[in-house]
Scaffold this active site. Structure first.
Site, PDB file in Angstrom:
ATOM      1  N   ASP A 168      -5.386 -69.597  -0.553  1.00 39.81           N
ATOM      2  CA  ASP A 168      -4.187 -69.249   0.229  1.00 39.81           C
ATOM      3  C   ASP A 168      -2.941 -69.349  -0.658  1.00 39.81           C
ATOM      4  O   ASP A 168      -2.041 -68.511  -0.575  1.00 39.81           O
ATOM      5  CB  ASP A 168      -4.049 -70.192   1.433  1.00 39.81           C
ATOM      6  CG  ASP A 168      -5.289 -70.160   2.306  1.00 39.81           C
ATOM      7  OD1 ASP A 168      -5.889 -69.084   2.424  1.00 39.81           O
ATOM      8  OD2 ASP A 168      -5.676 -71.215   2.835  1.00 39.81           O
ATOM      9  N   ALA A 191     -24.856 -72.238  -5.824  1.00 40.84           N
ATOM     10  CA  ALA A 191     -24.417 -71.749  -7.145  1.00 40.84           C
ATOM     11  C   ALA A 191     -24.861 -70.313  -7.450  1.00 40.84           C
ATOM     12  O   ALA A 191     -24.295 -69.674  -8.340  1.00 40.84           O
ATOM     13  CB  ALA A 191     -24.942 -72.685  -8.231  1.00 40.84           C
ATOM     14  N   ARG A 231      -2.967 -66.416  -3.157  1.00 37.83           N
ATOM     15  CA  ARG A 231      -2.510 -65.174  -2.498  1.00 37.83           C
ATOM     16  C   ARG A 231      -1.005 -65.240  -2.245  1.00 37.83           C
ATOM     17  O   ARG A 231      -0.289 -64.239  -2.446  1.00 37.83           O
ATOM     18  CB  ARG A 231      -3.233 -64.999  -1.153  1.00 37.83           C
ATOM     19  CG  ARG A 231      -4.670 -64.563  -1.304  1.00 37.83           C
ATOM     20  CD  ARG A 231      -5.321 -64.288   0.052  1.00 37.83           C
ATOM     21  NE  ARG A 231      -6.691 -63.847  -0.146  1.00 37.83           N
ATOM     22  CZ  ARG A 231      -7.743 -64.340   0.493  1.00 37.83           C
ATOM     23  NH1 ARG A 231      -7.599 -65.290   1.392  1.00 37.83           N
ATOM     24  NH2 ARG A 231      -8.955 -63.873   0.238  1.00 37.83           N
ATOM     25  N   GLY A 282     -24.684 -67.834  -5.327  1.00 39.48           N
ATOM     26  CA  GLY A 282     -24.028 -66.912  -4.399  1.00 39.48           C
ATOM     27  C   GLY A 282     -22.866 -66.156  -5.015  1.00 39.48           C
ATOM     28  O   GLY A 282     -22.569 -66.264  -6.213  1.00 39.48           O
ATOM     29  N   GLY A 283     -22.199 -65.408  -4.145  1.00 35.36           N
ATOM     30  CA  GLY A 283     -21.079 -64.566  -4.581  1.00 35.36           C
ATOM     31  C   GLY A 283     -19.951 -65.380  -5.192  1.00 35.36           C
ATOM     32  O   GLY A 283     -19.323 -64.951  -6.165  1.00 35.36           O
ATOM     33  N   HIS A 335      -7.029 -73.711   6.761  1.00 34.17           N
ATOM     34  CA  HIS A 335      -7.481 -72.536   6.018  1.00 34.17           C
ATOM     35  C   HIS A 335      -8.137 -71.517   6.955  1.00 34.17           C
ATOM     36  O   HIS A 335      -9.337 -71.295   6.901  1.00 34.17           O
ATOM     37  CB  HIS A 335      -8.443 -72.945   4.892  1.00 34.17           C
ATOM     38  CG  HIS A 335      -9.087 -71.757   4.228  1.00 34.17           C
ATOM     39  ND1 HIS A 335      -8.372 -70.856   3.477  1.00 34.17           N
ATOM     40  CD2 HIS A 335     -10.361 -71.297   4.257  1.00 34.17           C
ATOM     41  CE1 HIS A 335      -9.187 -69.901   3.057  1.00 34.17           C
ATOM     42  NE2 HIS A 335     -10.401 -70.140   3.517  1.00 34.17           N
ATOM     43  N   ASP A 363     -29.227 -74.216  -5.449  1.00 33.18           N
ATOM     44  CA  ASP A 363     -29.203 -73.146  -4.440  1.00 33.18           C
ATOM     45  C   ASP A 363     -30.611 -73.005  -3.886  1.00 33.18           C
ATOM     46  O   ASP A 363     -31.583 -73.327  -4.580  1.00 33.18           O
ATOM     47  CB  ASP A 363     -28.742 -71.800  -5.060  1.00 33.18           C
ATOM     48  CG  ASP A 363     -28.227 -70.817  -3.999  1.00 33.18           C
ATOM     49  OD1 ASP A 363     -28.987 -70.494  -3.064  1.00 33.18           O
ATOM     50  OD2 ASP A 363     -27.063 -70.392  -4.108  1.00 33.18           O
ATOM     51  N   ASN A 399     -23.089 -72.461   9.102  1.00 32.76           N
ATOM     52  CA  ASN A 399     -22.584 -73.270   7.982  1.00 32.76           C
ATOM     53  C   ASN A 399     -22.434 -74.756   8.313  1.00 32.76           C
ATOM     54  O   ASN A 399     -22.541 -75.597   7.414  1.00 32.76           O
ATOM     55  CB  ASN A 399     -21.252 -72.700   7.495  1.00 32.76           C
ATOM     56  CG  ASN A 399     -21.449 -71.374   6.779  1.00 32.76           C
ATOM     57  OD1 ASN A 399     -22.589 -70.949   6.559  1.00 32.76           O
ATOM     58  ND2 ASN A 399     -20.371 -70.701   6.435  1.00 32.76           N
TER      59      ASN A 399
HETATM   60  P1  NAI Z   1     -23.016 -65.930  -0.489  1.00 31.42           P
HETATM   61  O1  NAI Z   1     -23.893 -65.640   0.669  1.00 31.42           O
HETATM   62  O2  NAI Z   1     -22.816 -64.872  -1.508  1.00 31.42           O
HETATM   63  O3  NAI Z   1     -23.503 -67.245  -1.228  1.00 31.42           O
HETATM   64  C1  NAI Z   1     -23.823 -68.404  -0.550  1.00 31.42           C
HETATM   65  C2  NAI Z   1     -24.939 -69.078  -1.300  1.00 31.42           C
HETATM   66  O4  NAI Z   1     -25.259 -70.304  -0.628  1.00 31.42           O
HETATM   67  C3  NAI Z   1     -26.245 -68.255  -1.360  1.00 31.42           C
HETATM   68  O5  NAI Z   1     -26.666 -68.107  -2.702  1.00 31.42           O
HETATM   69  C4  NAI Z   1     -27.215 -69.060  -0.521  1.00 31.42           C
HETATM   70  O6  NAI Z   1     -28.554 -68.981  -0.994  1.00 31.42           O
HETATM   71  C5  NAI Z   1     -26.658 -70.466  -0.701  1.00 31.42           C
HETATM   72  N1  NAI Z   1     -27.104 -71.417   0.314  1.00 31.42           N
HETATM   73  C6  NAI Z   1     -27.320 -71.205   1.638  1.00 31.42           C
HETATM   74  N2  NAI Z   1     -27.771 -72.327   2.211  1.00 31.42           N
HETATM   75  C7  NAI Z   1     -27.820 -73.279   1.253  1.00 31.42           C
HETATM   76  C8  NAI Z   1     -28.192 -74.638   1.230  1.00 31.42           C
HETATM   77  N3  NAI Z   1     -28.594 -75.266   2.338  1.00 31.42           N
HETATM   78  N4  NAI Z   1     -28.116 -75.310   0.067  1.00 31.42           N
HETATM   79  C9  NAI Z   1     -27.691 -74.689  -1.066  1.00 31.42           C
HETATM   80  N5  NAI Z   1     -27.335 -73.393  -1.112  1.00 31.42           N
HETATM   81  C10 NAI Z   1     -27.389 -72.695   0.040  1.00 31.42           C
HETATM   82  O7  NAI Z   1     -21.591 -66.385   0.123  1.00 31.42           O
HETATM   83  P2  NAI Z   1     -20.195 -66.523  -0.651  1.00 31.42           P
HETATM   84  O8  NAI Z   1     -19.459 -65.243  -0.596  1.00 31.42           O
HETATM   85  O9  NAI Z   1     -20.449 -67.156  -1.959  1.00 31.42           O
HETATM   86  O10 NAI Z   1     -19.431 -67.545   0.337  1.00 31.42           O
HETATM   87  C11 NAI Z   1     -19.854 -68.879   0.476  1.00 31.42           C
HETATM   88  C12 NAI Z   1     -18.981 -69.609   1.491  1.00 31.42           C
HETATM   89  O11 NAI Z   1     -17.630 -69.718   1.026  1.00 31.42           O
HETATM   90  C13 NAI Z   1     -18.888 -68.934   2.858  1.00 31.42           C
HETATM   91  O12 NAI Z   1     -18.953 -69.916   3.861  1.00 31.42           O
HETATM   92  C14 NAI Z   1     -17.512 -68.305   2.841  1.00 31.42           C
HETATM   93  O13 NAI Z   1     -16.987 -68.121   4.133  1.00 31.42           O
HETATM   94  C15 NAI Z   1     -16.743 -69.353   2.075  1.00 31.42           C
HETATM   95  N6  NAI Z   1     -15.473 -68.892   1.514  1.00 31.42           N
HETATM   96  C16 NAI Z   1     -14.462 -69.808   1.433  1.00 31.42           C
HETATM   97  C17 NAI Z   1     -13.234 -69.463   0.946  1.00 31.42           C
HETATM   98  C18 NAI Z   1     -12.146 -70.484   0.877  1.00 31.42           C
HETATM   99  O14 NAI Z   1     -10.999 -70.106   0.603  1.00 31.42           O
HETATM  100  N7  NAI Z   1     -12.407 -71.774   1.055  1.00 31.42           N
HETATM  101  C19 NAI Z   1     -12.942 -68.080   0.505  1.00 31.42           C
HETATM  102  C20 NAI Z   1     -14.071 -67.204   0.572  1.00 31.42           C
HETATM  103  C21 NAI Z   1     -15.281 -67.610   1.088  1.00 31.42           C
END
Ligand code: NAI
Length: 332
Positions: free
Chosen positions: A153, A13, A156, A15-16, A180, A38, A97
């Site tokens: 998707d 929660a 977009r 994260g980005g 995806h 998180d 992941n």
């Molecule tokens: P981010 O790095 O900004 O945030 C991820 C967060 O997950 C961080 O705050 C981190 O501390 C936390 N985290 C890591 N390990 C954890 C754990 N074991 N338990 C709880 N929290 C944990 O990354 P962002 O940009 O938020 O992306 C997250 C994921 O979403 C990535 O795998 C990315 O590839 C994916 N994604 C999926 C999309 C989709 O269409 N399904 C589109 C864009 C991104």
């Protein structure tokens, strides 16, 4: 969960994606409690959001507090893990992941086995099979309740189609099937009205399709090492989550989104497709109901071009699915 209360957990929660997604979901009256989990910064994000004057309460849960965050949850949304950097494919994220998603699925099995699980973490084509295999091992797998969030998707596809031809409203829903990532993303643009596809040249159609399949790369490149799509993903993730909630607790019917699911979610509707392709997972239009997947909408008639895209997608999906499934079955 206290009867009548809806607890939603966001894993990752801080994260980005997690932060703007939490902000958007804080605005929903369907949610009574938002639990933000998180491994870093969750209490701060929760304190900040908790001052917003909407109905839900918000709590933050750090590294060792996954169980308390998930206890009795109705829905668990998973945007935890690492995002892509320039030059990386979604599959490159698997190493890190896969383990994160496995551990979170273990948490679901232990603390809220009946929850809807919405998987955002990439590579979705493999992380959804990971979640399903973990839940199977614990004897709590319900294919109607695990979703790969591929809504971005579709978002977009709508936006880029509107940019190509403004007679297509930007809010038009485009069915996107397959998976995806890259060529597994198959937008069914032939379903758009006003002879949209007929108005495009072959080159224009190919260019638009490629942009939908690889739109994520545009963001990764522009962010130049600082991550992948977060704001548009939060928008898409909130749209998807709210559709699930509106159907499961809000009494709404007829809500449809394309999403990546285990085809056992509607075995009757998918038997023939499964026998023909050998696939166990596929993104397709799904109608939501009180128990999650109500039905998988049959594939419409595809154009010859879309049929060709689908054949390419099926081959890659098989590899992605086997990789996710084997990560659990070979390591247990
Ligand atoms: P981010 O790095 O900004 O945030 C991820 C967060 O997950 C961080 O705050 C981190 O501390 C936390 N985290 C890591 N390990 C954890 C754990 N074991 N338990 C709880 N929290 C944990 O990354 P962002 O940009 O938020 O992306 C997250 C994921 O979403 C990535 O795998 C990315 O590839 C994916 N994604 C999926 C999309 C989709 O269409 N399904 C589109 C864009 C991104």
């Amino acid at each position: 969960m206290v009867k009548g209360k809806l607890e939603l957990v966001i894993c990752g929660a801080a994260g980005g994606i997690g932060q703007p997604l939490s902000l958007l979901l804080k605005q929903s009256d369907l949610i009574s409690h938002l639990a933000l989990f998180d491994v870093v910064n969750a209490p701060g994000v929760a304190a900040d959001l908790s001052h917003i004057n909407t109905k839900s309460t918000v709590t933050g849960h750090g590294k060792d507090q996954m169980d308390e965050a998930m206890k009795g949850a109705h829905t668990v949304v998973i945007p935890a893990g690492v995002p892509r950097k320039p030059g990386m494919s979604r599959d490159d994220l698997f190493k890190i992941n896969a383990g994160i998603v496995r551990d979170l699925a273990e948490g679901v099995a232990k603390n809220c086995p009946g929850a809807n699980v919405l998987v955002i973490s990439n590579p979705v084509n493999s992380t959804v099979p990971i979640v399903c295999e973990v839940l199977k091992q614990h004897g709590v797998f319900n294919p109607r309740k695990v979703f790969g969030v591929s809504t971005l998707d579709a978002v977009r596809a709508s936006r880029f189609s509107f940019e190509t031809n403004s007679s297509i409203p930007p809010s038009s829903r485009v069915t996107v099937v397959g998976g995806h990532s890259g060529t597994t993303i198959v937008p069914l643009l032939s379903q758009l009205p006003n002879n949209f596809v007929g108005s495009l040249s072959k080159e224009e159609l190919e260019k638009l399709t490629y942009r939908i399949q690889f739109g994520g790369d545009e963001v990764v490149k522009a962010k130049d090492g600082a991550g992948s799509a977060t704001l548009s993903m939060a928008f898409a993730g909130a749209r998807f989550t709210l559709a699930v909630l509106q159907a499961t607790v809000g009494g709404k019917t007829g809500l449809i989104e394309s999403t990546y699911v285990n085809l056992a979610a509607d075995a009757d509707a998918t038997r023939e497709f499964k026998a023909k392709t050998g696939l166990e997972y596929f993104a397709q239009d799904v109608e939501f109901g009180p128990e999650g997947v109500q039905r998988i909408v049959p594939l419409p008639t595809l154009s010859a071009y879309e049929q060709g895209l689908l054949e390419v997608a099926v081959k890659e999906l098989k590899v992605n699915i086997t990789k996710g499934t084997a990560f659990i079955t070979d390591n247990s």
